[in-house]
Motif scaffolding. Structure first.
Motif, PDB file in Angstrom:
ATOM      1  N   ALA A 257       4.814  36.306 -69.329  1.00  0.00           N
ATOM      2  CA  ALA A 257       4.451  36.836 -67.892  1.00  0.00           C
ATOM      3  C   ALA A 257       3.018  36.516 -66.830  1.00  0.00           C
ATOM      4  N   ARG A 258       2.548  37.457 -67.513  1.00  0.00           N
ATOM      5  CA  ARG A 258       0.646  37.514 -67.219  1.00  0.00           C
ATOM      6  C   ARG A 258       0.173  35.991 -67.445  1.00  0.00           C
ATOM      7  N   ALA A 259       0.334  35.509 -68.481  1.00  0.00           N
ATOM      8  CA  ALA A 259      -0.495  34.108 -69.004  1.00  0.00           C
ATOM      9  C   ALA A 259      -0.522  32.890 -68.130  1.00  0.00           C
ATOM     10  N   MET A 260       1.511  33.001 -67.157  1.00  0.00           N
ATOM     11  CA  MET A 260       1.442  31.921 -66.329  1.00  0.00           C
ATOM     12  C   MET A 260       1.575  32.173 -64.926  1.00  0.00           C
ATOM     13  N   HIS A 261       1.158  33.979 -65.069  1.00  0.00           N
ATOM     14  CA  HIS A 261       0.647  33.548 -63.549  1.00  0.00           C
ATOM     15  C   HIS A 261      -0.791  33.748 -63.345  1.00  0.00           C
ATOM     16  N   ALA A 262      -1.704  34.008 -64.796  1.00  0.00           N
ATOM     17  CA  ALA A 262      -2.664  33.864 -64.551  1.00  0.00           C
ATOM     18  C   ALA A 262      -3.489  32.181 -64.025  1.00  0.00           C
ATOM     19  N   SER A 263      -2.581  31.283 -64.532  1.00  0.00           N
ATOM     20  CA  SER A 263      -2.879  30.200 -64.632  1.00  0.00           C
ATOM     21  C   SER A 263      -2.236  29.447 -63.555  1.00  0.00           C
ATOM     22  N   TYR A 264      -1.483  30.166 -63.110  1.00  0.00           N
ATOM     23  CA  TYR A 264      -0.898  29.719 -61.363  1.00  0.00           C
ATOM     24  C   TYR A 264      -2.226  30.199 -60.312  1.00  0.00           C
ATOM     25  N   VAL A 265      -2.413  31.134 -60.077  1.00  0.00           N
ATOM     26  CA  VAL A 265      -3.702  31.806 -59.923  1.00  0.00           C
ATOM     27  C   VAL A 265      -5.414  30.882 -60.039  1.00  0.00           C
ATOM     28  N   ALA A 266      -4.978  30.662 -60.995  1.00  0.00           N
ATOM     29  CA  ALA A 266      -6.300  30.220 -61.043  1.00  0.00           C
ATOM     30  C   ALA A 266      -7.567  29.016 -60.075  1.00  0.00           C
ATOM     31  N   GLY A 267      -6.152  28.670 -59.325  1.00  0.00           N
ATOM     32  CA  GLY A 267      -6.745  27.659 -57.848  1.00  0.00           C
ATOM     33  C   GLY A 267      -7.006  28.224 -57.280  1.00  0.00           C
ATOM     34  N   GLY A 268      -6.465  29.496 -57.066  1.00  0.00           N
ATOM     35  CA  GLY A 268      -6.390  30.148 -55.962  1.00  0.00           C
ATOM     36  C   GLY A 268      -5.957  30.389 -55.304  1.00  0.00           C
ATOM     37  N   ALA A 269      -4.201  30.515 -56.297  1.00  0.00           N
ATOM     38  CA  ALA A 269      -3.366  30.558 -55.068  1.00  0.00           C
ATOM     39  C   ALA A 269      -2.935  31.821 -55.026  1.00  0.00           C
ATOM     40  N   PRO A 270      -2.424  32.238 -54.066  1.00  0.00           N
ATOM     41  CA  PRO A 270      -1.848  33.704 -53.646  1.00  0.00           C
ATOM     42  C   PRO A 270      -0.144  34.351 -54.759  1.00  0.00           C
ATOM     43  N   ALA A 271      -0.866  34.798 -55.315  1.00  0.00           N
ATOM     44  CA  ALA A 271       0.186  35.124 -55.379  1.00  0.00           C
ATOM     45  C   ALA A 271       0.382  37.142 -56.762  1.00  0.00           C
ATOM     46  N   GLU A 272       1.530  37.528 -55.966  1.00  0.00           N
ATOM     47  CA  GLU A 272       1.057  38.940 -56.451  1.00  0.00           C
ATOM     48  C   GLU A 272       2.473  39.102 -57.794  1.00  0.00           C
ATOM     49  N   PHE A 273       1.586  39.956 -58.997  1.00  0.00           N
ATOM     50  CA  PHE A 273       2.305  40.045 -59.642  1.00  0.00           C
ATOM     51  C   PHE A 273       2.663  41.712 -59.665  1.00  0.00           C
TER      52      PHE A 273
END
Length: 207
Positions: free
Chosen positions: A191-207
């Motif tokens: 789950a953390r790997a997916m979140h890190a990948s998603y926000v790498a381009g600057g997407a605003p996402a709170e885990f």
């Protein structure tokens, strides 16, 4: 050809317009189980959104329940996973449902919340890649795909992480990600790997 998707709508008794909460379901592994899906299973969740002033709509994507069309969102076989296409196809159905709902006078089409669980959470993230007008936020409950119960593992998890990264690369839609420590399908490290990948381009996402 026009396709019909099975749906359930709950809304406050007042005239509105109200913001829309659209509830996006997960996926079981077999066609029998997909066709046994019932949209009424999401009644408790829909009630809670309606109580909070939303029009709450749960719907079944192509190939589930009584919805028209064949199952269009297969990941493929283990070893040849195609998570990206699966997510895009699921997101197409969410976008179609939003278009149909946007014309209803009691819905404020400028205020849409997309709430997805499991494969539905993954679909909601896929939708943020090119979000329809009015989508203000996404809630991702334990989103993901590709968990094979016989292996008790996600097949080719690096491809899942990469697909999520592509969804997040261009989005400005804020998202809230909710995962459990004891999730057997999408455990904390994945789950953390997916979140890190998603926000790498600057997407605003709170885990």
């Amino acid at each position: 050809a026009v396709m019909a998707l099975e749906a359930m709508e709950l809304r406050p008794r007042l005239p509105g317009p109200f913001p829309l909460a659209i509830i996006v379901h997960g996926t079981p592994g077999t066609e029998d189980k997909r066709r046994q899906y019932k949209v009424e299973a999401f009644t408790p969740q829909a009630i809670e959104f309606a109580r909070r002033g939303f029009v709450a709509v749960a719907f079944l994507r192509r190939g589930y329940g009584t919805s028209d069309g064949g199952y269009a969102e297969s990941n493929g076989a283990c070893g040849r996973m195609n998570y990206l296409t699966a997510g895009v196809e699921s997101a197409r159905d969410i976008a179609a449902a939003l278009r149909a709902l946007a014309v209803r006078p009691y819905i404020d089409r400028s205020r849409v919340l997309v709430v997805g669980q499991s494969a539905g959470g993954f679909a909601a993230l896929a939708l943020t890649k090119d979000p329809p007008p009015g989508v203000q936020a996404v809630v991702n409950f334990a989103g993901g795909r590709g968990h094979f119960s016989e292996r008790n593992a996600v097949c080719e998890p690096e491809k899942l992480v990469a697909a999520v990264g592509l969804f997040g690369r261009t989005t400005h839609v804020p998202s809230l990600w909710i995962y459990a420590e004891n999730d057997r399908s999408f455990p904390p490290a994945l789950a953390r790997a997916m979140h890190a990948s998603y926000v790498a381009g600057g997407a605003p996402a709170e885990f």
